[in-house]
Every structure is written in structure tokens, then in C-alpha cells.
Scaffold this motif. Structure first.
Motif, short mmCIF file in Angstrom:
data_model
loop_
_atom_site.label_atom_id
_atom_site.label_comp_id
_atom_site.label_asym_id
_atom_site.label_seq_id
_atom_site.Cartn_x
_atom_site.Cartn_y
_atom_site.Cartn_z
N VAL A 1 0.84 -1.21 0.00
CA VAL A 1 0.00 0.00 0.00
C VAL A 1 0.87 1.25 0.00
O VAL A 1 0.63 2.20 -0.74
CB VAL A 1 -0.98 -0.01 1.19
CG1 VAL A 1 -1.66 1.33 1.37
CG2 VAL A 1 -2.00 -1.12 1.02
N TYR A 2 1.92 1.27 0.82
CA TYR A 2 2.83 2.42 0.84
C TYR A 2 3.44 2.65 -0.53
O TYR A 2 3.50 3.78 -1.01
CB TYR A 2 3.94 2.19 1.87
CG TYR A 2 5.07 3.19 1.75
CD1 TYR A 2 4.92 4.47 2.24
CD2 TYR A 2 6.26 2.85 1.12
CE1 TYR A 2 5.94 5.40 2.11
CE2 TYR A 2 7.28 3.77 0.98
CZ TYR A 2 7.12 5.04 1.49
OH TYR A 2 8.12 5.96 1.34
N ASP A 3 3.87 1.58 -1.17
CA ASP A 3 4.48 1.70 -2.49
C ASP A 3 3.50 2.29 -3.49
O ASP A 3 3.85 3.18 -4.28
CB ASP A 3 4.98 0.34 -2.97
CG ASP A 3 5.68 0.45 -4.31
OD1 ASP A 3 6.70 1.16 -4.39
OD2 ASP A 3 5.18 -0.16 -5.28
N LYS A 4 2.26 1.84 -3.47
CA LYS A 4 1.27 2.32 -4.44
C LYS A 4 0.85 3.76 -4.16
O LYS A 4 0.67 4.56 -5.08
CB LYS A 4 0.02 1.42 -4.42
CG LYS A 4 0.28 0.04 -4.97
CD LYS A 4 0.71 0.10 -6.41
CE LYS A 4 0.97 -1.28 -6.96
NZ LYS A 4 1.63 -1.26 -8.24
N LEU A 5 0.68 4.13 -2.90
CA LEU A 5 0.19 5.47 -2.56
C LEU A 5 1.26 6.55 -2.61
O LEU A 5 0.95 7.71 -2.80
CB LEU A 5 -0.47 5.46 -1.18
CG LEU A 5 -1.76 4.66 -1.06
CD1 LEU A 5 -2.30 4.73 0.35
CD2 LEU A 5 -2.80 5.15 -2.05
N SER A 6 2.50 6.19 -2.40
CA SER A 6 3.54 7.22 -2.32
C SER A 6 4.37 7.34 -3.59
O SER A 6 5.19 8.24 -3.70
CB SER A 6 4.47 6.94 -1.14
OG SER A 6 5.26 5.80 -1.37
N ARG A 7 4.16 6.49 -4.56
CA ARG A 7 4.96 6.56 -5.79
C ARG A 7 4.51 7.76 -6.62
O ARG A 7 3.33 7.96 -6.88
CB ARG A 7 4.80 5.29 -6.61
CG ARG A 7 5.66 5.29 -7.86
CD ARG A 7 5.75 3.93 -8.50
NE ARG A 7 6.33 2.94 -7.61
CZ ARG A 7 7.63 2.73 -7.45
NH1 ARG A 7 8.47 3.47 -8.08
NH2 ARG A 7 8.06 1.79 -6.64
N ALA A 8 5.46 8.57 -7.01
CA ALA A 8 5.20 9.75 -7.84
C ALA A 8 5.66 9.46 -9.25
O ALA A 8 6.81 9.07 -9.47
CB ALA A 8 5.92 10.97 -7.28
N ASP A 9 4.77 9.67 -10.21
CA ASP A 9 5.14 9.51 -11.61
C ASP A 9 5.88 10.78 -12.01
O ASP A 9 5.32 11.86 -12.04
CB ASP A 9 3.89 9.34 -12.47
CG ASP A 9 4.21 9.08 -13.92
OD1 ASP A 9 5.40 8.89 -14.24
OD2 ASP A 9 3.28 9.07 -14.73
#
Length: 160
Positions: free
Chosen positions: A35-43
Motif C-alpha cells: 500500500v505504501y508503495d502504491k500510494l507514495s509513488r510519484a510519476d
């Protein structure tokens, strides 16, 4: 006096419970990391369909011609908390030197080149307000140190 040894079945039961008890804990940490990886990843790139500039931007269903601005000055500056992070920006001055200035920020996975951001900047610029449109760290043309959105904990330093 010798202590009596616990029954063998108790020892086996405790070993089995201990062996299984870590599974929900490990699953919780794995799910949290996902969840952290999905929510905090910036394109880091602007959305391909919406890369525009202040002189000719368009928005479907809107007349943007009155809000188009002159060609901006491209500027950059270091982030306050990390000199290795360069913040890219456009400066849109107005005729009066003492005019108010607004710093326009984009949202997560946005950039200064998005049509709605340019429309907001154009509306303000039209009324005599100078504009600084920035690409926050990990977005657009600014430095990409880690491809993470920190929920504002680092990003506010890009704008102040």
C-alpha cells in the motif's frame, strides 16, 4: 526440589502456535509495504496527454484563448532542504513591478504543464497577478531523487 516437566503436548502446542502466529504479522507488513508503495509513488513525468505551454494551452469544452499568457521565463532553484534537488519553474511576470505573486502548485502526478493548472494561472495573470508555476520534486522537469511523494513533508520546501 526438581520442577515437574511440562507435559509434552503443551510444548508441541506452544511450538505450533508460535510457528503460525508470525504469519498474520508478516502478512500485515507485506500488505503495508504494498500500500505504501502504491500510494507514495510519484510519476515523474507529466501525463503525456496533457503537456502544454502557457501560450497555447487548451482544455476540452473551454475557451482558453482569453487566459493564454506570454512565453514564460524558465527558471530553476535548489530545494531548501536538499541542494541536490533542483526545482524547475516558469515565471510569468506582469507589467507592474509591485504586483502580487502567486505560486501555483500541482497535485500528485501532475505538473506545471497541465491544462487546468495553466487555466488557473492564466485567470490570475489576466487580472494583474504575477505567477510562478513550479514542478515539485519528483514531478515534471524537476529533480527526481526518489520517485516518492512524502505527503507534503518535503514538498512544501519546494514552494516556500
Amino acid at each position: 526440589m526438581d520442577r515437574p516437566k511440562p507435559a509434552r503436548w503443551r510444548t508441541r502446542l506452544l511450538a505450533r502456535v508460535a510457528g503460525v502466529a508470525w504469519i498474520p504479522v508478516a502478512a500485515f507488513f507485506a500488505a503495508s509495504a504494498y500500500v505504501y508503495d502504491k500510494l507514495s509513488r510519484a510519476d515523474a513525468n507529466c501525463p503525456d496527454a496533457d503537456i502544454q505551454d502557457p501560450t497555447s494551452f487548451t482544455i476540452a469544452g473551454s475557451d482558453t484563448a482569453p487566459y493564454r499568457m506570454p512565453a514564460p521565463q524558465t527558471v530553476s532553484f535548489p530545494a531548501r532542504n536538499d541542494a541536490s534537488v533542483t526545482i524547475a519553474a516558469w515565471w510569468e511576470p506582469v507589467a507592474t513591478i509591485d504586483a502580487p505573486t502567486v505560486v501555483l502548485l500541482h497535485g500528485l502526478n501532475g505538473c506545471r504543464r497541465n491544462g487546468p493548472n495553466l487555466l488557473a494561472a492564466g485567470m490570475l495573470h489576466r487580472h494583474g497577478i504575477a505567477m510562478l508555476l513550479i514542478d515539485m520534486r519528483n514531478h515534471g522537469d524537476s529533480s527526481v531523487p526518489d520517485r516518492r511523494f512524502a505527503g507534503g513533508n518535503n514538498e512544501y520546501l519546494d514552494a516556500l
